[in-house]
Write a protein that holds these residues in place. Sequence first.
Motif, mmCIF file in Angstrom:
data_model
loop_
_atom_site.group_PDB
_atom_site.id
_atom_site.type_symbol
_atom_site.label_atom_id
_atom_site.label_comp_id
_atom_site.label_asym_id
_atom_site.label_seq_id
_atom_site.Cartn_x
_atom_site.Cartn_y
_atom_site.Cartn_z
ATOM 1 N N PRO A 96 31.945 -1.405 3.373
ATOM 2 C CA PRO A 96 32.673 -2.635 3.024
ATOM 3 C C PRO A 96 31.829 -3.899 3.133
ATOM 4 N N SER A 97 30.596 -3.764 3.584
ATOM 5 C CA SER A 97 29.752 -4.942 3.816
ATOM 6 C C SER A 97 28.728 -5.115 2.704
ATOM 7 N N ARG A 135 29.979 -10.472 2.627
ATOM 8 C CA ARG A 135 31.287 -9.835 2.699
ATOM 9 C C ARG A 135 31.247 -8.766 3.792
ATOM 10 N N SER A 137 34.156 -6.534 6.799
ATOM 11 C CA SER A 137 35.546 -6.253 7.186
ATOM 12 C C SER A 137 35.737 -6.508 8.667
ATOM 13 N N ILE A 139 39.210 -7.276 11.788
ATOM 14 C CA ILE A 139 40.580 -6.883 12.126
ATOM 15 C C ILE A 139 41.596 -7.544 11.205
ATOM 16 N N ASP A 140 41.203 -8.644 10.569
ATOM 17 C CA ASP A 140 42.093 -9.339 9.637
ATOM 18 C C ASP A 140 41.843 -8.951 8.189
ATOM 19 N N GLY A 141 41.063 -7.893 7.969
ATOM 20 C CA GLY A 141 40.764 -7.460 6.610
ATOM 21 C C GLY A 141 39.386 -7.918 6.162
ATOM 22 N N THR A 142 39.205 -8.028 4.861
ATOM 23 C CA THR A 142 37.914 -8.415 4.299
ATOM 24 C C THR A 142 37.665 -9.907 4.501
ATOM 25 N N ILE A 143 36.461 -10.231 4.958
ATOM 26 C CA ILE A 143 36.063 -11.617 5.205
ATOM 27 C C ILE A 143 34.901 -11.947 4.268
ATOM 28 N N ARG A 144 34.987 -13.095 3.603
ATOM 29 C CA ARG A 144 33.928 -13.529 2.692
ATOM 30 C C ARG A 144 33.456 -14.927 3.074
#
Length: 197
Positions: A96-97, A135, A137, A139-144
């Motif tokens: 996811p990164s 980008r 992931s 605990i709050d989902g995907t972070i950008r």
Amino acid sequence: MKTLFAGSLAIVAALACAPASAEVFDGPYLGGQVGWNHDKIGRANTDIGTVEIRDSRDSFVGGVFAGYNHKVAPKVVLGVEGGFAIGADDAVRRGPSSIDPSYTFDVSARAGYLVTDQTLLYVRGGYENSRAKIRTSGIDGTIRDRDNFDGWSVGGGVERSLTDKVSARLEYRYADLGGSGETFDRHKVLVGVAYNF
């Protein structure tokens, strides 16, 4: 990418055989370049936390540069140069990164030796900065977010004057854009053409 590198060598070899009417390695110049870029990223500390990539990516890169040469001795040329470049399809991903460079700029000093009146062998060293999209992931989902990676760079190459105004070059560069405990290594092979004022 091996084809691009082999083609670059062939182009420069052909240009080296072209006659030149006068030296051009003294004064301001402006040019463009294209080539191969290889980014290898391990752990990167960013504004949104530590991102683990541990992968690499080959890509096409193109950009522009401008600088100034000064002939300080009959065979010695010193100069400064700045450049701006953009890569194509150069995001480095793992799960996811991802780290996706948007653009890069650099500033460096050059020192060269004229092996003939038209052929300059040179080395360079300076600063490089790459702006990238991040980008990951949490605990709050995907972070950008976006962040800057910067560090030192070194390289070297050969430049050949083709006319009294135009020169061509083939160059290799290495940049270390990682901080303490980070890994962000960049390798480039570039072919460029410059107009000398």
